[in-house]
Design a protein around this motif. Structure first.
Motif, mmCIF file in Angstrom:
data_model
loop_
_atom_site.group_PDB
_atom_site.id
_atom_site.type_symbol
_atom_site.label_atom_id
_atom_site.label_comp_id
_atom_site.label_asym_id
_atom_site.label_seq_id
_atom_site.Cartn_x
_atom_site.Cartn_y
_atom_site.Cartn_z
ATOM 1 N N VAL A 1 32.577 46.222 30.685
ATOM 2 C CA VAL A 1 32.468 44.919 31.341
ATOM 3 C C VAL A 1 32.872 45.094 32.795
ATOM 4 C CG1 VAL A 1 33.199 42.511 31.355
ATOM 5 C CG2 VAL A 1 33.035 43.752 29.176
ATOM 6 N N GLU B 1 33.210 43.119 36.730
ATOM 7 C CA GLU B 1 33.377 41.821 37.378
ATOM 8 C C GLU B 1 32.978 41.940 38.845
ATOM 9 O OE1 GLU B 1 36.728 38.318 38.131
ATOM 10 O OE2 GLU B 1 37.248 40.147 37.056
ATOM 11 N N ARG C 1 24.600 39.188 31.455
ATOM 12 C CA ARG C 1 25.543 38.277 32.087
ATOM 13 C C ARG C 1 26.496 37.696 31.044
ATOM 14 N NH1 ARG C 1 24.531 34.918 36.151
ATOM 15 N NH2 ARG C 1 26.569 34.142 35.519
ATOM 16 N N ARG C 2 27.788 37.626 31.401
ATOM 17 C CA ARG C 2 28.776 36.964 30.552
ATOM 18 C C ARG C 2 29.756 36.278 31.487
ATOM 19 N NH1 ARG C 2 31.590 37.975 25.110
ATOM 20 N NH2 ARG C 2 33.697 37.155 25.401
ATOM 21 N N ARG D 1 30.924 35.701 36.751
ATOM 22 C CA ARG D 1 30.961 36.931 37.530
ATOM 23 C C ARG D 1 30.891 38.207 36.692
ATOM 24 N NH1 ARG D 1 35.338 35.980 42.440
ATOM 25 N NH2 ARG D 1 34.602 33.900 43.051
ATOM 26 N N GLU D 2 30.870 38.088 35.383
ATOM 27 C CA GLU D 2 30.947 39.261 34.531
ATOM 28 C C GLU D 2 29.572 39.784 34.139
ATOM 29 O OE1 GLU D 2 35.169 39.214 32.194
ATOM 30 O OE2 GLU D 2 33.493 38.193 31.228
ATOM 31 N N GLN E 1 35.258 47.617 37.111
ATOM 32 C CA GLN E 1 35.284 47.618 35.656
ATOM 33 C C GLN E 1 36.575 46.983 35.169
ATOM 34 O OE1 GLN E 1 34.200 51.301 33.713
ATOM 35 N NE2 GLN E 1 35.401 50.770 31.887
ATOM 36 N N THR E 2 36.448 46.042 34.215
ATOM 37 C CA THR E 2 37.614 45.340 33.682
ATOM 38 C C THR E 2 37.872 45.632 32.218
ATOM 39 O OG1 THR E 2 36.283 43.378 33.164
ATOM 40 C CG2 THR E 2 37.342 43.454 35.342
ATOM 41 N N ASP E 3 36.882 46.193 31.512
ATOM 42 C CA ASP E 3 37.071 46.460 30.088
ATOM 43 C C ASP E 3 36.072 47.516 29.646
ATOM 44 O OD1 ASP E 3 38.161 46.258 27.582
ATOM 45 O OD2 ASP E 3 37.285 44.311 27.091
#
Length: 365
Positions: A226, A228, A247-248, A251-252, A293-295
């Motif tokens: 994921v 952002e 898209r999630r 902003r993700e 990258q956040t996840d």
């Protein structure tokens, strides 16, 4: 007498679809999975329902029936849970970023038996206008009915939906043994229930059950990440090229997936991280510089030689069934194949040869 007609082990797409189909036949079903003991079970951030399969963008097995069954169920779960954040029907763009992809995608567009209003061709200028963040292309396919599904939300809502329909949920790791009238299932705390039939629908873990360890099926590890952006993203559609981008949130962006045929742990890796970053950079070469990258998460899929699921009864263990090998099309296949299995169980209809477990059971010499 058994307490339940069916015990379904596994509360992922295969197990949920099977439990739901059997419930519609008024069968008493217990759905078993350790995740059900958690308040908010984890799951993949997002996945695609994409009917243009593989590099050649070909229509897959019984695409219309699979798509309609899944989409109908998706809407039913969303309505019952009163949630509008389970999916987006915003389409999937498959941009032809190379001449080879242009040849493959244009051939698919012109020769595949597409149902009416499922697909359109975009020329290079249309693709650029549709998503100006993409590199220069040769045109592309736009799948109008493509779905972006937020898998964790969908599966958790689906589990509660089945509970409201009378399916018993049991959050535990169980073992089973045959008894005169079916099976006795025992949880880690010693709790027991009985069921007339057991269906193993535990994804890759299905191959760990002793009766199913010899199946000719392959495990494949996939990782997703994921990212952002530093500002809101200005499109809703998903992208399918060099993997997928979904898209999630505002902003993700979910990016997937890697393929690893050697490491079957659920651990994320630095190699996976690098590959996912490379995918993002290829598809969004400028925008990727403004994303972090956040996840990252990993999971194991099961595939077969014909890329189709496995369903059916064990040849040596009466009333013991399996449903696995959804591969990378788990959402698309789940409801239709689950209904085929349930109809076989209730009405003794034939299982299609291309799905039958017999095709992946080693033959004695």
């Amino acid at each position: 007498m058994p307490q339940f007609d069916f015990a379904v082990i596994g509360a992922g797409p295969a197990g949920l679809a099977t439990a739901h189909a059997l419930n519609r036949y008024n069968q008493q079903v217990v759905l078993i999975d350790p995740l059900l003991g958690l308040e908010n079970p984890p799951g993949a951030a997002a996945g695609l329902v994409n009917v243009a399969i593989g590099k050649r963008a070909l229509l897959g097995w019984q695409s219309e029936a699979c798509y309609e069954a899944f989409f109908q169920n998706l809407n039913a779960v969303a309505d019952a849970s009163d949630r509008n954040d389970l999916f987006l029907k915003s389409g999937i763009l498959r941009p032809a970023l190379t001449e080879e992809l242009y040849e493959l995608f244009s051939k698919s567009y012109n020769e595949q038996p597409w149902p009416e209003d499922w697909v359109m061709w975009m020329n290079a200028d249309q693709v650029s206008l549709f998503n100006p963040h993409l590199p220069e292309s040769y045109g592309g396919l736009f799948l109008k009915n493509g779905l972006s599904v937020y898998v964790d939300r969908y599966l958790n809502s689906y589990r509660q939906f089945l509970k409201s329909k009378g399916v018993e949920l049991w959050g535990d790791q169980v073992t089973y043994q045959p008894i005169n009238e079916g099976f006795e299932l025992t949880g880690s705390d010693g709790k027991t229930v009985t069921a007339g039939n057991v269906i193993v629908a535990s994804g890759a873990a299905s191959l760990d059950f002793s009766e199913w360890q010899t199946l000719k099926a392959n495990r494949v590890k996939g990782e997703i990440a994921v990212f952002e952006a530093d500002q809101p993203l200005d499109w809703d559609h998903a992208i399918s090229v060099h993997g997928y981008m979904i898209r999630r949130g505002e902003r993700e962006l979910v990016v997937g997936s890697t393929y690893n045929h050697h490491d079957f742990s659920n651990d994320v890796t630095e190699d996976g991280k690098e590959r996912l970053n490379q995918k993002l950079q290829k598809v969004f070469p400028v925008l990727s510089s403004f994303m972090k990258q956040t996840d990252q998460m990993a999971g194991i899929r099961v595939t077969t030689h014909n890329r189709l699921p496995i369903i059916g009864e064990h040849p040596d263990h009466p009333n013991l069934y399996i449903f696995t090998a959804l591969g990378s099309k788990g959402l698309l296949f789940s409801e239709h194949v689950g209904s085929i299995l349930a109809e076989h169980l209730i009405h003794k209809t034939d299982i299609p040869d291309e799905l039958h477990v017999d095709r992946v059971i080693p033959q004695a010499n």
